[in-house]
Design a protein around this motif. Structure first.
Motif, PDB file in Angstrom:
ATOM      1  N   ILE A 208       4.495  41.702  22.637  1.00 30.15           N
ATOM      2  CA  ILE A 208       4.161  40.618  23.552  1.00 30.15           C
ATOM      3  C   ILE A 208       5.374  39.723  23.715  1.00 30.15           C
ATOM      4  O   ILE A 208       5.943  39.244  22.736  1.00 30.15           O
ATOM      5  CB  ILE A 208       2.957  39.811  23.024  1.00 30.15           C
ATOM      6  N   VAL A 209       5.829  39.547  24.982  1.00 31.70           N
ATOM      7  CA  VAL A 209       6.993  38.715  25.273  1.00 31.70           C
ATOM      8  C   VAL A 209       6.536  37.514  26.074  1.00 31.70           C
ATOM      9  O   VAL A 209       5.851  37.655  27.086  1.00 31.70           O
ATOM     10  CB  VAL A 209       8.050  39.504  26.057  1.00 31.70           C
ATOM     11  N   ILE A 210       6.913  36.334  25.615  1.00 29.18           N
ATOM     12  CA  ILE A 210       6.530  35.100  26.294  1.00 29.18           C
ATOM     13  C   ILE A 210       7.786  34.493  26.911  1.00 29.18           C
ATOM     14  O   ILE A 210       8.781  34.261  26.209  1.00 29.18           O
ATOM     15  CB  ILE A 210       5.877  34.108  25.318  1.00 29.18           C
ATOM     16  N   HIS A 211       7.797  34.327  28.222  1.00 25.19           N
ATOM     17  CA  HIS A 211       8.931  33.738  28.931  1.00 25.19           C
ATOM     18  C   HIS A 211       8.661  32.259  29.159  1.00 25.19           C
ATOM     19  O   HIS A 211       7.647  31.885  29.771  1.00 25.19           O
ATOM     20  CB  HIS A 211       9.133  34.427  30.287  1.00 25.19           C
ATOM     21  N   ASP A 212       9.538  31.421  28.677  1.00 24.75           N
ATOM     22  CA  ASP A 212       9.411  29.974  28.861  1.00 24.75           C
ATOM     23  C   ASP A 212      10.237  29.589  30.075  1.00 24.75           C
ATOM     24  O   ASP A 212      11.457  29.513  30.019  1.00 24.75           O
ATOM     25  CB  ASP A 212       9.899  29.253  27.606  1.00 24.75           C
ATOM     26  N   ARG A 213       9.595  29.401  31.218  1.00 26.56           N
ATOM     27  CA  ARG A 213      10.299  29.077  32.452  1.00 26.56           C
ATOM     28  C   ARG A 213      10.187  27.598  32.803  1.00 26.56           C
ATOM     29  O   ARG A 213      10.444  27.193  33.933  1.00 26.56           O
ATOM     30  CB  ARG A 213       9.729  29.926  33.597  1.00 26.56           C
ATOM     31  N   ARG A 214       9.796  26.786  31.841  1.00 28.00           N
ATOM     32  CA  ARG A 214       9.678  25.365  32.109  1.00 28.00           C
ATOM     33  C   ARG A 214      11.055  24.749  32.326  1.00 28.00           C
ATOM     34  O   ARG A 214      11.997  25.026  31.582  1.00 28.00           O
ATOM     35  CB  ARG A 214       8.970  24.662  30.935  1.00 28.00           C
ATOM     36  N   ARG A 215      11.202  23.978  33.381  1.00 33.67           N
ATOM     37  CA  ARG A 215      12.470  23.341  33.712  1.00 33.67           C
ATOM     38  C   ARG A 215      12.719  22.069  32.895  1.00 33.67           C
ATOM     39  O   ARG A 215      13.832  21.555  32.886  1.00 33.67           O
ATOM     40  CB  ARG A 215      12.538  23.015  35.209  1.00 33.67           C
ATOM     41  N   ILE A 216      11.663  21.539  32.266  1.00 30.78           N
ATOM     42  CA  ILE A 216      11.789  20.352  31.430  1.00 30.78           C
ATOM     43  C   ILE A 216      11.594  20.767  29.984  1.00 30.78           C
ATOM     44  O   ILE A 216      10.634  21.448  29.635  1.00 30.78           O
ATOM     45  CB  ILE A 216      10.759  19.266  31.817  1.00 30.78           C
ATOM     46  N   ASP A 217      12.553  20.408  29.146  1.00 30.63           N
ATOM     47  CA  ASP A 217      12.438  20.716  27.727  1.00 30.63           C
ATOM     48  C   ASP A 217      11.285  19.915  27.154  1.00 30.63           C
ATOM     49  O   ASP A 217      11.258  18.676  27.271  1.00 30.63           O
ATOM     50  CB  ASP A 217      13.745  20.359  27.006  1.00 30.63           C
ATOM     51  N   PRO A 218      10.293  20.583  26.541  1.00 33.00           N
ATOM     52  CA  PRO A 218       9.115  19.835  26.036  1.00 33.00           C
ATOM     53  C   PRO A 218       9.438  18.932  24.857  1.00 33.00           C
ATOM     54  O   PRO A 218       8.655  18.046  24.537  1.00 33.00           O
ATOM     55  CB  PRO A 218       8.156  20.967  25.618  1.00 33.00           C
ATOM     56  N   VAL A 219      10.555  19.108  24.205  1.00 33.05           N
ATOM     57  CA  VAL A 219      10.901  18.291  23.048  1.00 33.05           C
ATOM     58  C   VAL A 219      11.699  17.064  23.472  1.00 33.05           C
ATOM     59  O   VAL A 219      11.389  15.933  23.140  1.00 33.05           O
ATOM     60  CB  VAL A 219      11.688  19.120  22.009  1.00 33.05           C
TER      61      VAL A 219
END
Length: 211
Positions: free
Chosen positions: A15-26
């Protein structure tokens, strides 16, 4: 049904999860796109292979051109070095042979007087054979055209039997090494008679007739 064994779990794709969020959640800061990648909506982030291949091909062409230029420069250097080495060798051999030319004159005089016999004859033959092997040549033959670049005229005379300056007597032979002149030949030069060149021209002013 019996539960699946642990060996069957390896057949499932990871299972591969791609994080395409443009804003860093941290940090809550906008993320900077990777210049070596490009985003394809719905397909995650992949390497920009066409651009990278073109860049590598350009670098390969530049390196190939550099190698070809370096090879051409080396070939020219090698040829120039070989020419200079041959010229230095020829100049050195010519200098040595020029110093032995008087010895050849002495051998010629001894031969003319019948003194070149026995062991001296063998030594002379060996010396001449070695010098000939190094490329030394004698020149100067009666009847050949006079050439001021190769002949040294020690006497001059005229004759109606020649139509141009001609070497009629070889006083001392000349020597050369290839195209390099070691010593000019000393010759007697015979030129066409001036009377023949003047033709029917009078030899002096006309005298007045007696009155």
């Amino acid at each position: 049904m019996s539960p699946r064994t642990g060996g069957g779990q390896g057949d499932k794709p990871p299972i591969v999860i791609h994080d395409r969020r443009r804003i860093d959640p941290v940090t809550l800061q906008p993320r900077q796109p990777d210049p070596d990648t490009e985003e394809h909506p719905g397909h995650g982030t992949v390497l920009g292979q066409p651009d990278r291949a073109a860049k590598l091909e350009k670098q390969l062409a530049e390196r190939t051109a550099d190698l070809q230029r370096l090879k051409a420069e080396y070939d020219n250097y090698r040829k120039r070095t070989q020419r200079e080495r041959a010229q230095i060798r020829e100049a050195t051999v010519a200098e040595v042979l020029a110093g032995l030319v008087p010895v050849l004159d002495d051998l010629d005089r001894a031969r003319e007087h019948g003194e070149l016999t026995g062991g001296l004859q063998a030594i002379a033959n060996t010396l001449i054979s070695h010098l000939t092997g190094l490329g030394i040549e004698s020149f100067g033959t009666p009847g050949e055209p006079f050439d001021p670049t190769r002949h040294d005229a020690v006497a001059h005379q005229e004759s109606p039997d020649v139509d141009r300056p001609t070497c009629t007597e070889i006083v001392r032979p000349g020597y050369r090494l290839g195209q390099r002149l070691l010593r000019p030949a000393q010759v007697t030069v015979t030129a066409p008679s001036l009377a023949e060149d003047r033709g029917a021209e009078p030899s002096g002013p006309a005298l007045p007739e007696p009155g």
